[in-house]
Scaffold this motif. Structure first.
Motif, PDB file in Angstrom:
ATOM      1  N   THR A  78     -10.704  -4.763   0.369  1.00  0.00           N
ATOM      2  CA  THR A  78      -9.356  -3.782  -0.348  1.00  0.00           C
ATOM      3  C   THR A  78      -8.237  -4.550  -1.303  1.00  0.00           C
ATOM      4  OG1 THR A  78      -8.276  -3.876   2.117  1.00  0.00           O
ATOM      5  CG2 THR A  78      -9.575  -1.881   1.496  1.00  0.00           C
ATOM      6  N   ASP A 121       0.596   2.914   2.446  1.00  0.00           N
ATOM      7  CA  ASP A 121       0.794   3.849   3.659  1.00  0.00           C
ATOM      8  C   ASP A 121       2.781   3.938   4.119  1.00  0.00           C
ATOM      9  OD1 ASP A 121      -1.766   3.957   3.028  1.00  0.00           O
ATOM     10  OD2 ASP A 121      -1.482   2.394   5.306  1.00  0.00           O
ATOM     11  N   SER A 149      -4.207   2.564   7.070  1.00  0.00           N
ATOM     12  CA  SER A 149      -5.317   3.305   5.564  1.00  0.00           C
ATOM     13  C   SER A 149      -6.312   1.868   5.848  1.00  0.00           C
ATOM     14  CB  SER A 149      -4.409   3.222   4.055  1.00  0.00           C
ATOM     15  OG  SER A 149      -4.102   2.481   3.597  1.00  0.00           O
ATOM     16  N   VAL A 150      -6.805   1.811   4.993  1.00  0.00           N
ATOM     17  CA  VAL A 150      -7.757   0.792   5.443  1.00  0.00           C
ATOM     18  C   VAL A 150      -6.973  -0.210   4.490  1.00  0.00           C
ATOM     19  CG1 VAL A 150     -10.160   1.675   4.557  1.00  0.00           C
ATOM     20  CG2 VAL A 150      -8.388   1.444   2.746  1.00  0.00           C
ATOM     21  N   ASN A 210       0.042   5.733  10.442  1.00  0.00           N
ATOM     22  CA  ASN A 210       0.347   5.313   8.941  1.00  0.00           C
ATOM     23  C   ASN A 210      -0.066   4.266   8.908  1.00  0.00           C
ATOM     24  OD1 ASN A 210       2.794   7.250   9.369  1.00  0.00           O
ATOM     25  ND2 ASN A 210       4.554   5.491  10.152  1.00  0.00           N
ATOM     26  N   SER A 240       0.812  -0.969   0.196  1.00  0.00           N
ATOM     27  CA  SER A 240       0.103   0.204   0.219  1.00  0.00           C
ATOM     28  C   SER A 240       1.061   1.336  -0.046  1.00  0.00           C
ATOM     29  CB  SER A 240      -0.648   0.045   1.521  1.00  0.00           C
ATOM     30  OG  SER A 240       0.009   0.682   2.513  1.00  0.00           O
TER      31      SER A 240
END
Ligand code: ADP
Ligand code: MG
Length: 486
Positions: A53, A31, A44-45, A42, A29
């Motif tokens: 996701t 992040d 996210s989904v 730090n 990701s």
């Protein structure tokens, strides 16, 4: 335990080293991959593992893993897939880690270490694979609850697995030191065991010497320094030998090292061992690596510590001690390499770097890349010492400190300006000698009567009146000659 009992046993150790990759973003990701941020910032989904996701491979991770593979002389796997390793833990939001079970990015390869006798030995690697880190459970901040920080969830890791070829705790210490050196040279991991960006799980077993089969391995985790890896292994070897001596079979076990008590504690036994139910990761495409990519990555790699070590010992004539001191740290090795592009005085360069330069850095708490004087200027300093224009003492005491103040100044100009150019002219040295003898008639008499040790005293006096400017080598020879002819 007596040495006699201990020596009946063969120690067998295999290490699994996890290294967090120094990428800007996480493995799958965008992040941030950053140590020390506020907890759960730090994320996210994707880091949180929300259903629906999709992970996306960070290409840098692949490049870094290949670098490590090349550095170890490993085979790079041309076609790789990813797998899911399933287990439940509060700091693992997805309920699985993405890893490479059947197609690790690298196989084979070796790490060169020193054995207990100081001889070089290589430890074969089984594999290096890519995976992702889990989050962190924090048990010691809140009195009632365990806290979870998911900043680390999804940080890219490589796991370097060795064959069970390590034979002592000291060898294990040397092995982790070499691995850390390599990842630091390659700039793919900061190698900081205290912050757990480099972690080592040690698999340890003992068997009677000459036995055909290895004992059951016990895995020890949670050592936060290389020294503690050695200590944990040492403890474990003794624990296991004591059990075997009592006729008890050592069970396969995962244990945690307690540094304060210097002991290991069982975390889970074989019965409770995880069944990870590996299966292929359906959300990531397989990756392919071809020769061209490998060549391109190779071209970007720095010189490696072992190659530099061989160059310094074989081509530059340095002792193994000097060469390993210099190559221990990449920045120091690269600085030395630059120095010797300007001077052929290899030993002089090593002495200056490991002497004055290192002391200065230690004293000021600076790193090599913060050192103010250039390698070229230092090579000029080495040249004037070598030509006998200044002594190395004068260099350390006067010219080097002046250069620190004015890094762009020239060593020879400083020496001239401060009136430090050494006298190697015989006539003027003789003048000093005669004066010293005249000033110290009693000592001269004692010398005449056989007290040869006084040469040192006379040399000290000579250096004093010449203000350190007399060339010590020439002065010493002349001094002895003159004294012996008294
Ligand atoms: P796991 O993930 O189950 O720990 P790995 O294959 O990743 O398994 O790691 C196994 C490690 O244990 C390797 O480093 C290997 O060299 C080491 N090992 C295997 N057998 C023994 C043994 N009998 N004694 C000591 N170490 C061993
Ligand atoms: Mg393991």
């Amino acid at each position: 335990m007596t040495e006699e009992i201990r020596s009946k046993y063969q120690v067998v150790i295999g290490l699994e080293v996890h290294a967090q990759m120094l990428t800007k973003s996480k493995a799958y990701s965008s992040d941030k991959n950053e140590f020390g941020s506020n907890p759960n910032t730090n994320i996210s989904v994707i880091s949180l593992g929300h259903p629906g996701t999709l992970p996306k491979m960070n290409k840098k991770t692949i490049e870094y893993a290949i670098k490590m593979g090349i550095a170890c002389g490993a085979d790079i796997t041309p076609f790789q897939k990813f797998d899911r390793k399933n287990y439940f833990y509060p700091d693992l939001p997805k309920g699985y880690q993405i890893t490479q079970d059947h197609t690790p990015i690298c196989t084979n390869g070796k790490i060169y270490i020193k054995d207990d006798e100081g001889k070089e030995k290589s430890i074969n690697l089984t594999r290096i694979h890519m995976e992702e880190d889990a989050g962190k459970s924090i048990h010691d901040v809140d009195v009632h609850d365990t806290l979870v920080d998911l900043n680390r969830a999804g940080v890219p890791l490589i796991e370097i697995v060795s064959e069970p070829e390590i034979r002592s705790s000291k060898e294990a210490y040397n092995y982790v030191t070499e691995v850390r050196k390599l990842v630091r040279y390659l700039d793919i991991c900061d190698g900081n065991m205290e912050e757990s960006s480099l972690r080592c799980d040690a698999n340890i077993s003992v068997m009677l010497k000459g036995a055909k089969e290895y004992g059951r391995r016990v895995e020890v985790k949670n050592m936060n320094s290389i020294r503690n890896v050695q200590k944990a292994i040492e403890f474990e070897i003794n624990r296991q030998i004591k059990l075997v001596e009592k006729g008890i079979i050592v069970e396969q076990d995962t244990r945690s090292y307690d540094a304060l008590k210097n002991t290991t504690i069982s975390m889970r036994s074989k019965e409770a061992a995880n069944d990870y139910r590996f299966f292929p990761e359906p959300d990531l495409l397989p990756i392919t690596v071809d020769e061209k990519q490998i060549e391109a990555i190779k071209a970007e790699m720095p010189a490696l510590p072992r190659d530099l070590f061989l160059k310094y010992t074989k081509e530059c004539g340095l002792s193994e001690y000097d060469a390993s001191n210099i190559t221990d740290t990449k920045e120091i090795a690269l600085f030395y390499d630059e120095m010797i592009s300007f001077t052929k005085k290899y030993k002089g360069a090593a002495n200056l770097l490991m002497g004055d330069v290192k002391s200065f850095l230690n004293e000021k708490g600076l790193e090599m890349n913060e050192f103010p004087i250039s390698a070229k200027t230092l090579s000029e300093l080495i040249a004037i010492i070598d030509e006998g224009k200044i002594s190395s003492t004068i260099s350390s005491q006067k010219v080097f400190p002046a250069l620190i103040e004015n890094p762009n100044d020239s060593p020879i100009k400083i020496a001239e300006r401060l009136n430090l150019i050494q006298d190697s002219d015989e006539d003027s040295i003789l003048e000093y000698i005669n004066q010293v003898i005249k000033n110290n008639p009693d000592e001269a008499d004692r010398y005449k009567n056989g007290d040869k040790k006084l040469t040192g005293f006379f040399m000290g006096q000579l250096m004093k009146i010449s203000k350190g400017k007399a060339d010590p080598k020439a002065a010493n020879q002349l001094m002895r000659k003159t004294l012996d002819n008294l």
